[in-house]
Design a protein around this motif. Structure first.
Motif, PDB file in Angstrom:
ATOM      1  N   ILE A  15       0.817  -1.218   0.000  1.00 42.34           N
ATOM      2  CA  ILE A  15       0.000   0.000   0.000  1.00 42.34           C
ATOM      3  C   ILE A  15       0.852   1.270   0.000  1.00 42.34           C
ATOM      4  CG2 ILE A  15      -1.644   1.355   1.351  1.00 42.34           C
ATOM      5  CD1 ILE A  15      -2.930  -1.315   2.193  1.00 42.34           C
ATOM      6  N   PRO A  16       1.848   1.432   0.892  1.00 44.60           N
ATOM      7  CA  PRO A  16       2.652   2.661   0.833  1.00 44.60           C
ATOM      8  C   PRO A  16       3.441   2.783  -0.468  1.00 44.60           C
ATOM      9  CG  PRO A  16       3.024   1.483   2.901  1.00 44.60           C
ATOM     10  CD  PRO A  16       2.283   0.562   2.003  1.00 44.60           C
ATOM     11  N   ILE A  17       3.898   1.651  -0.993  1.00 42.99           N
ATOM     12  CA  ILE A  17       4.657   1.670  -2.248  1.00 42.99           C
ATOM     13  C   ILE A  17       3.749   2.056  -3.405  1.00 42.99           C
ATOM     14  CG2 ILE A  17       6.060   0.257  -3.805  1.00 42.99           C
ATOM     15  CD1 ILE A  17       6.823  -1.446  -1.364  1.00 42.99           C
ATOM     16  N   LEU A  27       2.019   6.457  -7.220  1.00 43.22           N
ATOM     17  CA  LEU A  27       1.004   7.375  -7.745  1.00 43.22           C
ATOM     18  C   LEU A  27       1.334   8.832  -7.457  1.00 43.22           C
ATOM     19  CD1 LEU A  27      -2.222   5.367  -6.827  1.00 43.22           C
ATOM     20  CD2 LEU A  27      -1.260   5.713  -9.103  1.00 43.22           C
ATOM     21  N   GLY A  28       2.553   9.084  -6.981  1.00 40.20           N
ATOM     22  CA  GLY A  28       3.014  10.450  -6.783  1.00 40.20           C
ATOM     23  C   GLY A  28       2.874  10.987  -5.386  1.00 40.20           C
ATOM     24  N   VAL A  46      -1.997   6.992   3.748  1.00 40.35           N
ATOM     25  CA  VAL A  46      -2.815   6.032   2.998  1.00 40.35           C
ATOM     26  C   VAL A  46      -2.714   4.650   3.634  1.00 40.35           C
ATOM     27  CG1 VAL A  46      -3.148   4.884   0.781  1.00 40.35           C
ATOM     28  CG2 VAL A  46      -2.646   7.333   0.847  1.00 40.35           C
ATOM     29  N   ALA A  47      -1.498   4.237   3.993  1.00 43.80           N
ATOM     30  CA  ALA A  47      -1.314   2.937   4.631  1.00 43.80           C
ATOM     31  C   ALA A  47      -2.040   2.877   5.971  1.00 43.80           C
ATOM     32  CB  ALA A  47       0.171   2.662   4.820  1.00 43.80           C
ATOM     33  N   ALA A  59      -3.425   9.007  -5.504  1.00 40.65           N
ATOM     34  CA  ALA A  59      -3.345   8.469  -4.146  1.00 40.65           C
ATOM     35  C   ALA A  59      -4.610   8.707  -3.346  1.00 40.65           C
ATOM     36  CB  ALA A  59      -2.137   9.067  -3.425  1.00 40.65           C
ATOM     37  N   TRP A  60      -5.366   9.759  -3.649  1.00 41.32           N
ATOM     38  CA  TRP A  60      -6.605  10.013  -2.904  1.00 41.32           C
ATOM     39  C   TRP A  60      -7.642   8.923  -3.161  1.00 41.32           C
ATOM     40  CZ3 TRP A  60      -7.048  13.265   0.979  1.00 41.32           C
ATOM     41  CH2 TRP A  60      -6.143  14.332   1.073  1.00 41.32           C
ATOM     42  N   VAL A  61      -7.793   8.516  -4.396  1.00 37.95           N
ATOM     43  CA  VAL A  61      -8.724   7.429  -4.714  1.00 37.95           C
ATOM     44  C   VAL A  61      -8.233   6.124  -4.094  1.00 37.95           C
ATOM     45  CG1 VAL A  61      -9.807   6.119  -6.586  1.00 37.95           C
ATOM     46  CG2 VAL A  61      -9.436   8.582  -6.841  1.00 37.95           C
ATOM     47  N   LEU A  62      -6.930   5.901  -4.144  1.00 41.54           N
ATOM     48  CA  LEU A  62      -6.353   4.732  -3.484  1.00 41.54           C
ATOM     49  C   LEU A  62      -6.708   4.721  -1.998  1.00 41.54           C
ATOM     50  CD1 LEU A  62      -4.384   2.260  -3.622  1.00 41.54           C
ATOM     51  CD2 LEU A  62      -2.555   3.869  -3.037  1.00 41.54           C
TER      52      LEU A  62
END
Length: 457
Positions: free
Chosen positions: A36-38, A43-44, A53-54, A101-104
């Motif tokens: 997840i962090p990778i 994604l920038g 995110v993680a 990254a926001w959608v992720l």
């Protein structure tokens, strides 16, 4: 007659319908956590936002803890596990197609919420399907299955990422695992009810029914309770063939969730003291799941290599889950908790110190294994302390509050790492976690003797 009241219960059925879905789900989760962090970085996202995110998978689990007991109590364990697997697939597909990254982050949060429901439902399922006389061994084995998934998942992830060349392909592993778990639950017969597929509990089996029978026993009740329960079941009228038996596991987890915040207030003294130690254990454990992938990015490891290193570290963690129980039973709870906390604290300090070294990749591998060694020594410590402290007559509400306290620490730590990284550096974030580890060791040393009998300390 249910399997919980039959001496010759269906071991093979429980193994397939209980442990197999749990193993599949754990392998999928183990595959995506180091990625997840990778994936956010690819994604920038900055290192700080990648950490955020993680963290959302653990935040989702914390939020999911609140309604999950009620969900399981209303629709049953198998239905809840199947529904959680479907929701998890939705979140994973969002992760796969995420353009930024926001959608992720949205997809990761959905996976976290569904994980909370699945985890509580499988706990309730095993509580229902397993006789009391072997329940502790079965639940301990379930914990081993979870660690097995964290051991195998990163290796599968490393292979898939290496073959496809894309980080987000790792999320397909969990998609396949969730679908496979749902199929297993739909196809195989439930050893507790004899039914297959989705099946809503009858009114008589729901916890809120006027005549519902509460047969849930305390986790540490003596074996004689199981024998008495079996005797009563043999003399009781047989249930209607179209109605499942009393859903004791679902009742137990619904009582865990019912009045959660009221239970926290009623037990605020022990939760503020020894519970803060549990929260710090959860924090240090969760922090390593975020900081290791972020550190791999910072030292220049590619995606597959990072997953491989974390998988090797997971093997060490998995190998020690039974040893930890032996340590606690022979030498007491502190003999497991203190080495766990001190080992994790030292590992965080070493990680912060190693960032400027030329051999930082080698140090990263060694520290990742050291963290897993320390974590493995403390395997099961939170569940054991919760069981030790819970009231014998009605343990469920306290266990729900205890788990929520530990999960709060687990959710807060990645957010703390993300915040410190944003304002300072990843090395400083690692140092802060090391300090928290020392504080947690002091809290445990102070309050375990105060709240536990001498023979358990």
């Amino acid at each position: 007659m249910t399997s919980t009241t039959n001496d010759a219960f269906d071991r093979r059925g429980v193994l397939l319908s209980g442990f197999l879905p749990a193993a599949l789900f754990a392998i999928g989760e183990g595959a995506i956590i180091p990625i997840i962090p990778i994936a956010a970085d690819s994604l920038g996202a900055s290192l700080a936002f990648a950490g955020f995110v993680a963290a959302l998978i653990l935040v989702g689990e914390l939020i999911g803890d609140v309604p999950s007991g009620v969900v399981v109590g209303r629709i049953g364990e198998r239905n809840a596990m199947i529904g959680a697997a479907v929701v998890s697939v939705v979140g994973l597909l969002v992760c796969v197609v995420s353009p930024n990254a926001w959608v992720l982050a949205v997809g990761v949060f959905l996976v976290g919420v569904s994980t909370a429901v699945f985890a509580l439902a499988r706990h309730a399922y095993m509580t229902t399907a397993i006789p009391l006389r072997i329940r502790a061994r079965a639940l301990s084995s379930l914990g081993g299955v979870f660690r097995f998934g964290y051991f195998v998942g990163p290796f599968v992830s490393a292979g898939v990422v290496h073959l496809t060349g894309t980080t987000q392909s790792a999320f397909w592993i969990h998609v396949v695992c969730c679908l496979a778990a749902a199929v297993v639950l739909l196809v195989l017969r439930d050893p507790a009810t004899g039914a297959r597929g989705l099946r809503l509990p009858s009114r008589a089996s729901r916890p809120d029914a006027p005549n519902a029978t509460d047969t849930t026993a305390a986790p540490d009740a003596p074996d004689a309770t199981d024998e008495t329960h079996a005797t009563d079941a043999r003399t009781a009228p047989a249930p209607h063939p179209d109605e499942p038996p009393t859903d004791t596991g679902a009742q137990f987890v619904e009582r865990e969730a019912h009045g959660l915040f009221r239970t926290i207030r009623e037990n605020r003294a022990v939760l503020a003291r020894l519970g803060s130690g549990a929260a710090l254990i959860g924090a240090l454990r969760a922090g390593r799941q975020v900081i290791l992938p972020l550190w791999a990015v910072s030292v220049g490891l590619d995606d597959a290599s990072a997953a491989l290193v974390i998988g090797i570290a997971g093997a060490v963690d998995f190998a020690l889950f039974y040893t930890s129980g032996q340590i606690m039973d022979r030498w007491g709870r502190l003999a497991s908790a203190l080495p766990c906390m001190l080992g994790l604290a030292v590992s965080y300090f070493l990680l912060a110190w190693s960032g400027h070294l030329d051999a930082r990749v080698g140090w990263f591998v060694a520290i990742a294994i050291g963290m897993s060694l320390a974590n493995g020594v403390g395997s099961g410590i939170l569940m054991t302390l919760g069981a030790d402290l819970a009231p014998r007559g009605n343990p469920a509400p306290f266990l729900g509050a205890w788990r929520f306290t530990g999960d709060f620490g687990s959710a807060a730590a990645p957010l703390l790492i993300s915040g410190v990284t944003a304002v300072a550096s990843l090395a400083l974030a690692s140092g802060v976690m090391g300090v928290l580890g020392l504080v947690g060791a002091g809290v445990l040393l102070r309050y375990v003797p105060r709240y536990l009998p001498r023979r358990l300390r």
